[in-house]
Scaffold this motif. Structure first.
Motif, PDB file in Angstrom:
ATOM      1  N   TYR A 246      33.308  26.342  42.478  1.00 12.69           N
ATOM      2  CA  TYR A 246      33.927  26.355  43.684  1.00 12.69           C
ATOM      3  C   TYR A 246      34.938  27.935  43.492  1.00 12.69           C
ATOM      4  CZ  TYR A 246      36.828  26.173  48.053  1.00 12.69           C
ATOM      5  OH  TYR A 246      37.549  26.114  49.247  1.00 12.69           O
ATOM      6  N   LEU A 247      35.159  28.558  44.631  1.00 13.12           N
ATOM      7  CA  LEU A 247      35.789  29.682  44.604  1.00 13.12           C
ATOM      8  C   LEU A 247      37.302  29.497  43.903  1.00 13.12           C
ATOM      9  CD1 LEU A 247      35.607  31.172  48.197  1.00 13.12           C
ATOM     10  CD2 LEU A 247      34.986  32.343  45.941  1.00 13.12           C
ATOM     11  N   ALA A 248      37.684  28.341  44.074  1.00 19.01           N
ATOM     12  CA  ALA A 248      39.134  28.185  43.405  1.00 19.01           C
ATOM     13  C   ALA A 248      39.146  27.983  41.927  1.00 19.01           C
ATOM     14  CB  ALA A 248      39.947  26.731  44.013  1.00 19.01           C
TER      15      ALA A 248
ATOM     16  N   ARG B 171      37.987  29.935  40.094  1.00 14.52           N
ATOM     17  CA  ARG B 171      37.997  31.297  39.360  1.00 14.52           C
ATOM     18  C   ARG B 171      39.200  31.467  38.774  1.00 14.52           C
ATOM     19  NH1 ARG B 171      34.668  34.955  43.685  1.00 14.52           N
ATOM     20  NH2 ARG B 171      32.874  33.713  43.867  1.00 14.52           N
TER      21      ARG B 171
ATOM     22  N   THR C  76      33.416  38.478  46.490  1.00 14.27           N
ATOM     23  CA  THR C  76      34.530  38.492  47.308  1.00 14.27           C
ATOM     24  C   THR C  76      34.551  38.148  48.831  1.00 14.27           C
ATOM     25  OG1 THR C  76      34.560  40.863  47.721  1.00 14.27           O
ATOM     26  CG2 THR C  76      35.687  39.941  45.704  1.00 14.27           C
TER      27      THR C  76
ATOM     28  N   ARG D   1      33.250  35.232  50.796  1.00 16.46           N
ATOM     29  CA  ARG D   1      33.993  34.230  51.527  1.00 16.46           C
ATOM     30  C   ARG D   1      35.411  34.303  51.284  1.00 16.46           C
ATOM     31  NH1 ARG D   1      34.255  31.608  55.751  1.00 16.46           N
ATOM     32  NH2 ARG D   1      35.133  29.325  55.526  1.00 16.46           N
ATOM     33  N   ALA D   2      35.970  34.675  50.192  1.00 21.75           N
ATOM     34  CA  ALA D   2      37.313  34.891  50.038  1.00 21.75           C
ATOM     35  C   ALA D   2      38.035  35.661  50.913  1.00 21.75           C
ATOM     36  CB  ALA D   2      37.652  35.255  48.361  1.00 21.75           C
TER      37      ALA D   2
ATOM     38  N   SER E  72      40.796  35.228  54.204  1.00 18.15           N
ATOM     39  CA  SER E  72      42.123  35.961  53.500  1.00 18.15           C
ATOM     40  C   SER E  72      43.024  36.563  54.669  1.00 18.15           C
ATOM     41  CB  SER E  72      41.688  36.969  52.595  1.00 18.15           C
ATOM     42  OG  SER E  72      42.605  37.778  52.192  1.00 18.15           O
TER      43      SER E  72
ATOM     44  N   PRO F 120      44.992  29.832  46.407  1.00 15.99           N
ATOM     45  CA  PRO F 120      43.799  29.700  47.463  1.00 15.99           C
ATOM     46  C   PRO F 120      44.583  29.624  48.813  1.00 15.99           C
ATOM     47  CG  PRO F 120      43.162  28.829  45.494  1.00 15.99           C
ATOM     48  CD  PRO F 120      44.697  29.200  45.298  1.00 15.99           C
ATOM     49  N   SER F 121      45.436  28.892  48.925  1.00 13.59           N
ATOM     50  CA  SER F 121      45.997  28.474  49.973  1.00 13.59           C
ATOM     51  C   SER F 121      47.037  29.377  50.958  1.00 13.59           C
ATOM     52  CB  SER F 121      46.618  26.840  50.332  1.00 13.59           C
ATOM     53  OG  SER F 121      47.226  26.774  51.462  1.00 13.59           O
TER      54      SER F 121
ATOM     55  N   SER G  89      45.751  32.647  52.155  1.00 12.82           N
ATOM     56  CA  SER G  89      44.455  32.285  53.232  1.00 12.82           C
ATOM     57  C   SER G  89      45.124  31.883  54.664  1.00 12.82           C
ATOM     58  CB  SER G  89      43.288  31.518  52.799  1.00 12.82           C
ATOM     59  OG  SER G  89      43.744  30.156  52.702  1.00 12.82           O
TER      60      SER G  89
ATOM     61  N   ARG H  53      41.313  23.844  49.776  1.00 10.08           N
ATOM     62  CA  ARG H  53      41.279  24.932  48.829  1.00 10.08           C
ATOM     63  C   ARG H  53      42.116  24.608  47.634  1.00 10.08           C
ATOM     64  NH1 ARG H  53      41.608  28.428  54.295  1.00 10.08           N
ATOM     65  NH2 ARG H  53      39.652  28.266  54.761  1.00 10.08           N
TER      66      ARG H  53
END
Length: 624
Positions: free
Chosen positions: A173-175, A177, A227, A229-230, A234, A316-317, A320, A328
């Motif tokens: 998942y993105l987080a 990273r 990048t 979805r991020a 954002s 991540p929160s 965003s 997230r």
């Protein structure tokens, strides 16, 4: 007195109960995002092996392959998809105990694992069939292995395992990273140990790079996916693709910081809206634990890494929209539940003679905490009026309806398509178009009756009855909120063919997008003109404005009508036409000509037209 292992096993049993009980009904429905996973699972079971799945703004592969394995063994059911989240959630509870036990006493480990395992946050996200639920397990296992490396308790095998888990986490998942950043910070925060274990750390880094290499190569070749979805969510994006609240940078940060004790996530899928993570005494203990950790951090690495972990996984929160987001930030959930326990541990150590009393009171508090989670998740939360809609509860019912019907021609005006396509093999062979389209498709030459199905808010219930004579309205399914789940209609082949015979043939191409192939005009009375049109899609992309202008013989305008139209964009190819019907008001009897054409609409602002008519405008003469 129960032993530590027995207590740990009891915690896992209770955690399993929280995650498995009524899994076939909670969460309800089959959410769109899980349905998209289902389409990817179908591809995997058909032989596809991507390292990154591009649907739905792009998703990492690990969780989808896990779901594919489960579906391959059990079949396509919503509960099977959610069970993948349960499996990862249970692993994270076990690893929470193991890591906390590695760092602290048995009392801290048992209390921390139970607090995390029985929390609404962990139970709710852990029952979702979405990839974010896999992040805590990878975070915990990587940190656990790294801690052992830095203490030089293990050899090359653990170094390789550390790298493999770290590299594999980037497929979740993105987080996740942020996990390499956390690992780098952990090494920096333990310089003496890092120098002593540098060979093992190099081996771990190489192993991580090797595991990440296929995904890294994919991102090198598809840089926008890295990048996409991020950026979509954002705070730097002025036009975010979100369903919740837009936030400024300051609001996102403050909302995220306040999620633990002030105001939590407002998304009903992730929380009892606005409920903070900790309430009552647990909120005070959370702040007390932060103070204990900050006080102890200069002397102990585990406190430094705990604080860094919490801060980093809130990013991540904090960066965003829709903050705070408990989905997230789910990677921070295990470590967040350590801090109240650190405060309890500090109290117990300061009152050594009464430490058993302190931990006894803590155990009672955990039981109350678990009972509250049980009440919230299995009683209060499911009774909310918005819960069924939030999880697309109508879509499995729509899919079952489609499977029960036998009409050979099927049209579906449903925007949230994946759950229906996954659960209904017949729906995959249907023809799909957007809910807001005010044109109704019609088969030109196919045999058999036609079934039209739409979402409850689609244009079809308004458009189809006025356009298709003889259309039969089927009784809609009624959802828990008392409103229709969907709408459905049947149009017989006899009525369809009779309708088609009323049209005058015409051949009026409009660029490469449409061809006007039929028209029917009728005077309803002295003031109104009924205009029905048949449009053959050529290579349309939509959205469009299909317009009709009525003019006198001298060219002056009398009236006009416009329809927002999307072409059919899903399902097997078939010779379909789109039907539009407009009632031109106040035209009188002196209308001499109809001008009919197509203009593109802005996909982001449907009210805005782009350019002029596509191709030539068709002109139909109206007799006096």
């Amino acid at each position: 007195m129960l032993g530590e292992r027995t207590l740990a096993l009891l915690i896992l049993i209770v955690a399993a109960y929280f995650r498995l009980w009524r899994l076939d009904e909670l969460p309800p429905g089959f959410h769109h995002d899980i349905g998209v996973n289902g389409l990817d699972v179908m591809d995997v079971l058909a032989g596809a092996r991507p390292v990154f799945f591009e649907r739905n703004f792009g998703r990492e592969a690990f969780f989808i392959y896990l779901q594919a394995a489960l579906v391959g063994a059990v079949g396509f059911r919503p509960m099977v998809f959610n069970f993948a989240g349960v499996a990862m959630s249970m692993l994270s509870v076990a690893l929470t105990y193991r890591l906390f036990r590695d760092w602290f006493s048995a009392s801290v480990a048992l209390t921390g694992a139970s607090l995390y395992g029985f929390s609404f946050w962990a139970v709710d996200i852990g029952r979702l069939g979405l990839r974010g639920s896999s992040v805590p397990a990878f975070m915990l296992l990587t940190i656990l292995l790294l801690a052992r490396l830095l203490r030089r308790r293990s050899g090359i095998g653990v170094a390789i395992a550390t790298g493999i888990v770290l590299g594999a986490s980037l497929y979740t998942y993105l987080a996740a990273r942020l996990l390499p950043v956390l690992i780098a910070a952990a090494v920096v925060l333990a310089p003496t140990r890092a120098r002593a274990a540098w060979r093992s750390l190099v081996v771990a880094a190489i192993a991580a790079a090797v595991v990440f290499l296929p995904l890294g190569q994919y991102f090198f070749e598809h840089r926008a996916e890295l990048t996409r979805r991020a950026f979509d969510v954002s705070i730097a994006n002025p036009n975010p693709d979100i369903e919740g609240t837009r936030n400024t940078a300051t609001e996102s940060l403050l909302n995220t910081l306040g999620m633990f004790t002030v105001r939590g996530d407002e998304n009903v899928r992730h929380n009892v809206p606005a409920r903070p993570v900790f309430t009552g005494p647990w909120a005070l203990l959370f702040y007390g634990g932060l103070i204990v950790a900050a006080w102890s951090a200069p002397r102990a690495w585990r406190y430094r890494i705990a604080l860094t972990w919490l801060a980093l996984l809130l990013v991540p929160s904090a960066l965003s929209h829709e903050s705070p987001s408990m989905f997230r930030t789910f990677g921070a959930a295990p470590i967040a539940h350590l801090f109240p326990v650190l405060a309890i541990d500090a109290i117990a150590r300061s009152w050594r003679r009464g430490s058993h009393v302190v931990w006894g009171v803590a155990a009672i508090g955990i039981l109350i905490f678990a009972a509250e989670t049980h009440r919230l998740y299995f009683d209060e939360w499911p009774r909310r009026s918005d819960i069924d809609l939030a999880f697309d509860g109508n879509l499995p019912r729509l899919a079952r309806f489609v499977e029960s019907r036998g009409e050979p021609i099927l049209y579906l005006s449903v925007d949230r398509r994946p759950p229906v396509q996954v659960l209904s093999p017949r729906a995959r062979d249907g023809r799909w178009y957007r809910e807001e389209s005010f044109a109704v498709p019609m088969a030109r030459d196919a045999s058999g009756d036609s079934l039209y199905v739409s979402g409850p808010g689609a244009a079809l219930p308004d458009a189809a009855p006025m356009m298709l004579p003889g259309l039969r309205d089927l009784a809609p399914s009624i959802g828990p909120d008392g409103k229709p789940d969907f709408r459905a209609y049947v149009w017989t082949e006899a009525d369809r063919r009779a309708f088609a015979r009323d049209f005058v043939a015409i051949d009026a191409p409009m660029g490469n997008d449409f061809r006007l192939v039929g028209h029917r005009t009728r005077r309803l009375d002295a003031a109104r003109l009924d205009v029905a049109l048949l449009w053959q899609p050529l290579a349309p992309s939509g959205p469009y404005d299909l317009f009709v202008h009525a003019r006198r013989g001298d060219g002056s305008g009398l009236g006009q009508a416009d329809r927002l139209v999307w072409p059919i964009d899903g399902g097997p190819p078939r010779d379909d036409v789109l039907v539009t019907r407009q009632i031109l008001e106040a035209t009188g009897t002196d209308v001499a000509v109809l001008e009919i054409g197509v203009v593109k609409r802005d996909p982001l602002d449907r009210a805005r037209l782009i350019g002029g008519p596509i191709g030539d405008v068709a002109r139909i003469m109206i007799p006096p």
